[in-house]
Design a protein around this motif. Structure first.
Motif, PDB file in Angstrom:
ATOM      1  N   GLY A 193       0.818  -1.210   0.000  1.00 50.58           N
ATOM      2  CA  GLY A 193       0.000   0.000   0.000  1.00 50.58           C
ATOM      3  C   GLY A 193       0.850   1.257   0.000  1.00 50.58           C
ATOM      4  N   ARG A 194       1.847   1.299  -0.898  1.00 48.16           N
ATOM      5  CA  ARG A 194       2.752   2.441  -1.007  1.00 48.16           C
ATOM      6  C   ARG A 194       2.920   2.793  -2.483  1.00 48.16           C
ATOM      7  N   ILE A 195       3.734   3.802  -2.745  1.00 44.69           N
ATOM      8  CA  ILE A 195       3.986   4.210  -4.130  1.00 44.69           C
ATOM      9  C   ILE A 195       5.382   3.777  -4.550  1.00 44.69           C
ATOM     10  N   SER A 196       5.462   3.055  -5.682  1.00 48.34           N
ATOM     11  CA  SER A 196       6.747   2.670  -6.272  1.00 48.34           C
ATOM     12  C   SER A 196       7.109   3.696  -7.332  1.00 48.34           C
ATOM     13  N   GLY A 206       6.839   7.170 -12.727  1.00 46.24           N
ATOM     14  CA  GLY A 206       8.259   7.494 -12.853  1.00 46.24           C
ATOM     15  C   GLY A 206       8.645   8.709 -12.039  1.00 46.24           C
ATOM     16  N   THR A 207       7.636   9.470 -11.606  1.00 47.31           N
ATOM     17  CA  THR A 207       7.920  10.746 -10.924  1.00 47.31           C
ATOM     18  C   THR A 207       6.883  10.994  -9.837  1.00 47.31           C
ATOM     19  N   ALA A 208       7.280  10.755  -8.592  1.00 43.35           N
ATOM     20  CA  ALA A 208       6.350  10.985  -7.481  1.00 43.35           C
ATOM     21  C   ALA A 208       7.008  11.728  -6.326  1.00 43.35           C
ATOM     22  N   GLN A 209       8.348  11.712  -6.289  1.00 43.87           N
ATOM     23  CA  GLN A 209       9.024  12.182  -5.083  1.00 43.87           C
ATOM     24  C   GLN A 209       8.806  13.671  -4.816  1.00 43.87           C
ATOM     25  N   THR A 210       8.682  14.471  -5.881  1.00 44.40           N
ATOM     26  CA  THR A 210       8.486  15.912  -5.654  1.00 44.40           C
ATOM     27  C   THR A 210       7.140  16.198  -4.991  1.00 44.40           C
ATOM     28  N   GLU A 211       6.187  15.254  -5.076  1.00 42.67           N
ATOM     29  CA  GLU A 211       4.866  15.427  -4.462  1.00 42.67           C
ATOM     30  C   GLU A 211       4.689  14.505  -3.258  1.00 42.67           C
ATOM     31  N   GLU A 212       5.802  14.039  -2.679  1.00 41.31           N
ATOM     32  CA  GLU A 212       5.708  13.054  -1.598  1.00 41.31           C
ATOM     33  C   GLU A 212       4.895  13.571  -0.414  1.00 41.31           C
ATOM     34  N   ASN A 213       5.064  14.844  -0.061  1.00 38.70           N
ATOM     35  CA  ASN A 213       4.316  15.386   1.078  1.00 38.70           C
ATOM     36  C   ASN A 213       2.811  15.324   0.854  1.00 38.70           C
ATOM     37  N   GLU A 214       2.398  15.612  -0.392  1.00 36.66           N
ATOM     38  CA  GLU A 214       0.970  15.572  -0.702  1.00 36.66           C
ATOM     39  C   GLU A 214       0.438  14.144  -0.637  1.00 36.66           C
ATOM     40  N   PHE A 215       1.190  13.200  -1.190  1.00 36.68           N
ATOM     41  CA  PHE A 215       0.750  11.799  -1.129  1.00 36.68           C
ATOM     42  C   PHE A 215       0.607  11.335   0.327  1.00 36.68           C
ATOM     43  N   GLU A 264       0.217  13.312   3.096  1.00 33.42           N
ATOM     44  CA  GLU A 264      -0.780  14.076   3.849  1.00 33.42           C
ATOM     45  C   GLU A 264      -2.210  13.752   3.436  1.00 33.42           C
ATOM     46  N   ILE A 265      -2.451  13.606   2.129  1.00 34.60           N
ATOM     47  CA  ILE A 265      -3.819  13.412   1.629  1.00 34.60           C
ATOM     48  C   ILE A 265      -4.223  11.940   1.617  1.00 34.60           C
ATOM     49  N   TYR A 266      -3.297  11.066   1.204  1.00 32.80           N
ATOM     50  CA  TYR A 266      -3.656   9.660   0.998  1.00 32.80           C
ATOM     51  C   TYR A 266      -3.000   8.694   1.982  1.00 32.80           C
ATOM     52  N   GLY A 267      -2.082   9.191   2.809  1.00 29.53           N
ATOM     53  CA  GLY A 267      -1.374   8.300   3.721  1.00 29.53           C
ATOM     54  C   GLY A 267      -0.424   7.361   3.001  1.00 29.53           C
ATOM     55  N   LEU A 268       0.093   7.792   1.831  1.00 30.88           N
ATOM     56  CA  LEU A 268       0.994   6.971   1.027  1.00 30.88           C
ATOM     57  C   LEU A 268       2.412   7.517   1.099  1.00 30.88           C
ATOM     58  N   ASP A 269       3.393   6.638   1.316  1.00 27.73           N
ATOM     59  CA  ASP A 269       4.784   7.092   1.214  1.00 27.73           C
ATOM     60  C   ASP A 269       5.355   6.644  -0.124  1.00 27.73           C
ATOM     61  N   VAL A 270       6.412   7.327  -0.544  1.00 25.76           N
ATOM     62  CA  VAL A 270       7.021   7.078  -1.860  1.00 25.76           C
ATOM     63  C   VAL A 270       8.355   6.367  -1.669  1.00 25.76           C
ATOM     64  N   ILE A 271       8.523   5.226  -2.332  1.00 24.58           N
ATOM     65  CA  ILE A 271       9.787   4.494  -2.311  1.00 24.58           C
ATOM     66  C   ILE A 271      10.397   4.560  -3.707  1.00 24.58           C
TER      67      ILE A 271
END
Length: 836
Positions: free
Chosen positions: A95-98, A371-380, A382-389
């Motif tokens: 349940g995370r972001i790859s 391919g690109t999520a890290q720049t929005e990691e705080n939003e993921f 805060e809003i969805y409870g998802l961390d970015v790996i």
């Protein structure tokens, strides 16, 4: 990188170390699984399902299940998951972001967690950005899932309800975010549970997660019906807007708003013949004028929208795709139609709505890949409870990312870009040119035509060929011009001999407002360790630099006296560009958070309404609920009408009786005199007793089974009608709530407080209308049937064993106080004519 990260590694590095042991365990099954026959490998699926039924968990079977899926992919598709792909699959299951770079095989990665979670029998949804990708991914992976004994479905536009239901009942369902969201809303508008298509929202893998959960999250999903407002005023307002000069209004490009100046207000008052433009009664004029000005000043043709076959169609600002069927809200779409001189469609009425944030947060488990999520990691987070790996690439990245070239003017920038493209083409190196709009794509295309450079243009006008054009962009001497994100999800493979000339060259014609979109464009080059090159060209006249750029930078350029063709390349300039992008990203995040804050209020209310609907759909008896409604309506009515003052008592009771007669009370069933000597509680009991007696008679009239069905249909219709009106009311409240800040009030808190009061009033109105319709419902029959029933009733007067049918009212023959022809001995108004 911070000092802490240099010593201990990044967050992703630390998480990857924890996962390496699990990957080792998956790989340890490799030799054992390879020895299995195809039949034995297929039977593993049944074995896993049995183990789950015997109280093992998905985590218990993960290593072996991943190994089975990996081996099956090799036998069926000829592809075997790399170690980094196994890591990506584990991250998704958790349940995370790859975050995996372009070309790293995300479609194959998703098969691992999809297979594992589908074993539970609760369903897996794989969501992507368009119908083409959803169908392509399902078709590519269906052979693998079928081999393993699982079923797959795909949800795309224009499917029937039966086809949708079958797809959702599959083990793994592919589809687009829009289709999944709209199906959820439609399911909560049905009258019979059999009409629903979706089932429990279990596990969701979102491909291109940043595009869906961030970029598209600014606009909620809305199911609309045709409104009743006239469209004539849009033409009038448009004509007025065309008469204004630049002194009559000001445009704030940062907030995308337009307001009239004092001079403009004077002109509006003369044009519309009003004394004070700001008066509340002129709000409709203000609304139409603002939308007309927005249409002319902030909405650009071939960038924000296109006109195709006499229709205004929105262009997705991130992908350049046409958004068929989507319309700007609040009359802006009609204002653009007036501006473009096409037919103005009626304003729509919102029937159901939800934000993507609140839809996707309903899944039991949510994950994503991009391919690109890290720049929005705080939003993921805060809003969805998802961390970015961040998952490392299978091979080292060989692409060279050159620093930006900055020009004073757009003219000088585009001249340099076209010269660069021409030289690259002559060298045989393929080049992909990324633009921010259709307009800019066509500008570069025209310039290349004049130089005789063959090329292909990919934008919203040609989106049907999107994947085909993008897939061929790596061929030798190929020049492709595309809006920045067109063709997303399609790999660009290098043609023969292209590596020798430097691989694919990516040219960005300007910086996007989000660093993430720039990174996506760069990532089209250098897949799987390929050679590649990327560079962005920027001018100080670009929207990003003009609106958000540093004034200091502008001043330096002016002092240097640079010509249009002079170029700047420095770290200070690159830093200024990134700071401008961070400002825009912050603004956009605030917009999305505000949208979500307001929808969170609606979401709590939506959950209550939809829960109530589902209980009704499941066929639960509403008898007890109806009796509670009777008590509530009567109690609230009595307390609202009787003040407790003796001198007003008679008048209060008279008003109370008149009010209840509108809802259910038969005329002359109570008198003021008898109620005057009762306490409030006794009055309540009296009215409740009358209501329950009528309710019992209705049940006898229709029969228990039929009255339950009538109650169900009435309640659903009333709930839907009131809910739709409430959505409109909440929307109107939201539009004006921002002004509360001037009164030192928090607008979001005021919206929540007042919205809750409105919701309570709506639920009370649902009770009133449900009682009103239920207590006035009558049986309709054909004339011949009615005659037979009437004759039968007359012939069997006094026989209480015969269930009486109500007689249709005929005022010219039957008086209110006449004996009822059904033979009951009661007056007509108190018997079959009770619904008068």
């Amino acid at each position: 990188m911070s000092f802490f990260e240099k010593i201990f590694g990044t967050y992703s590095d630390r998480q990857l170390k924890k996962l390496s042991a699990l990957v080792d365990k998956i790989e340890s099954y490799d030799e054992e699984i390879q020895k299995l026959t195809d039949e034995q490998l297929k039977n593993k699926t049944f074995e896993f399902k049995e183990r789950l039924q015997n109280e093992e968990t998905l985590e218990d079977i993960l290593p072996e299940a991943f190994a089975v899926c990996r081996e099956a992919a090799w036998r069926v598709l000829g592809m075997k998951h790399y170690r980094v792909q196994l890591i990506g699959g584990i991250v998704l299951h958790q349940g995370r972001i790859s975050e995996m770079k372009t070309g790293e095989g995300k479609t194959l990665v998703a098969t691992l967690p999809a297979y594992l979670n589908a074993l539970s029998g609760k369903g897996v949804h794989v969501v992507t950005v368009n119908d083409y990708l959803a169908k392509r991914d399902r078709d590519q992976m269906n052979e693998l899932y079928s081999f393993l004994g699982l079923t797959t479905g795909v949800i795309i536009h224009d499917l029937t309800n039966e086809e949708r239901r079958e797809a959702y009942n599959s083990d793994i369902t592919y589809g687009t975010n829009n289709e999944f969201g709209f199906d959820y809303l439609r399911d909560n508008m049905v009258i019979y549970k059999e009409e629903k298509v979706q089932r429990y929202l279990n596990f969701c893998i979102v491909d291109e997660v940043d595009s869906i959960l961030v970029d598209e999250a600014r606009t909620p999903l809305i199911i609309s019906g045709e409104g009743e407002k006239s469209t004539d005023f849009y033409r009038v307002a448009d004509f007025f807007a065309k008469t204004l000069s630049e002194d009559d209004f000001t445009v704030d490009e940062k907030t995308n708003s337009v307001i009239l100046t004092d001079e403009g207000i004077d002109r509006a008052e003369k044009y519309f013949h009003v004394e004070n433009y700001a008066d509340p009664e002129n709000m409709q004029i203000q609304h139409h004028v603002v939308q007309a000005l927005k249409a002319h000043c902030t909405m650009k043709r071939d960038k924000d929208y296109m006109v195709k076959d006499g229709e205004v169609i929105i262009v997705d600002e991130f992908t350049g795709r046409l958004m068929e069927g989507r319309r700007y809200s609040d009359g802006l779409h009609q204002a653009i139609e007036a501006k473009e001189g096409v037919q103005i469609q009626k304003e729509s009425k919102t029937l159901a709505t939800i934000t993507f944030q609140n839809y996707f947060r309903m899944y039991n488990k949510l994950s994503g890949m991009t391919g690109t999520a890290q720049t929005e990691e705080n939003e993921f987070r805060e809003i969805y409870g998802l961390d970015v790996i961040v998952i490392p690439t299978n091979r080292p990245i060989a692409r060279e990312d050159a620093s930006d070239l900055v020009y004073k003017s757009e003219k000088g920038k585009y001249k340099a870009i076209v010269n660069d493209i021409e030289e690259t083409y002559k060298n045989g190196q393929p080049v992909l040119v990324g633009t921010v709009s259709i307009e800019k794509s066509e500008l570069i295309s025209d310039m290349l035509k004049r130089k005789g450079v063959p090329h292909q243009v990919l934008n919203a006008k040609y989106h049907e060929k999107e994947a085909e054009i993008v897939a061929g962009a790596g061929e030798r001497a190929r020049v492709t011009i595309a809006t920045n994100m067109a063709g997303r999800g399609t790999d660009i493979k290098l043609g023969e001999g292209v590596s020798e000339v430097g691989g694919l060259k990516v040219i960005g014609t300007e910086r996007h407002e989000s660093r993430r979109i720039d990174n996506q464009l760069r990532g089209r080059s250098g897949r799987q360790g390929d050679q590649g090159f990327s560079r962005f060209y920027v001018s100080l006249e670009d929207d990003l630099m003009r609106i958000f750029g540093s004034e200091r930078l502008q001043g330096i350029v002016e002092k240097l006296g640079l010509s249009d063709e002079d170029v700047i390349e420095s770290k200070m300039v690159t830093g200024a560009i990134e700071n401008a992008q961070k400002k825009v990203e912050g603004n956009n995040f605030d917009v999305r958070k505000t949208v979500l804050q307001y929808d969170d209020v609606m979401n709590q209310q939506r959950e209550v309404i939809y829960k109530q609907r589902n209980e009704v759909l499941e066929g639960e008896s509403l008898k007890e609920q109806i009796q509670d409604m009777i008590k509530d309506v009567v109690t609230v009515s009595v307390k609202a009408h009787i003040s407790g003052l003796d001198e007003n008592l008679e008048e209060d009771i008279e008003k109370l009786i008149a009010y209840l007669e509108e809802i259910y009370l038969p005329k002359d069933s109570v008198t003021i005199e008898e109620l005057k000597i009762m306490s409030d509680e006794e009055i309540i009991d009296k009215f409740v007793e009358i209501a329950k007696k009528i309710y019992a008679e209705k049940e006898e009239m229709f029969g228990s089974e039929q009255i339950r069905e009538i109650e169900r249909v009435i309640l659903l219709r009333v709930v839907d009608t009131k809910w739709m009106a409430h959505i409109d009311d909440m929307d109107h409240l939201k539009q004006g709530i921002g002004l509360r800040a001037y009164r030192q009030q928090d607008p979001s808190q005021a919206y929540q407080f007042e919205g809750s009061e409105m919701f309570e009033q709506m639920t009370h109105n649902i009770q009133i209308d449900t009682m009103k319709y239920l207590f006035h419902v009558q049986v309709e029959r054909a004339p011949e049937r009615e005659r037979v029933v009437k004759e039968t009733a007359t012939n069997q007067q006094g026989d209480d064993s015969v269930k009486r049918e109500p007689i249709k009212r005929k005022e010219e023959k039957i008086g209110r106080n006449d004996p009822c022809p059904c033979g009951s001995g009661k007056k007509y108004k108190n018997c079959c004519g009770r619904g008068l």
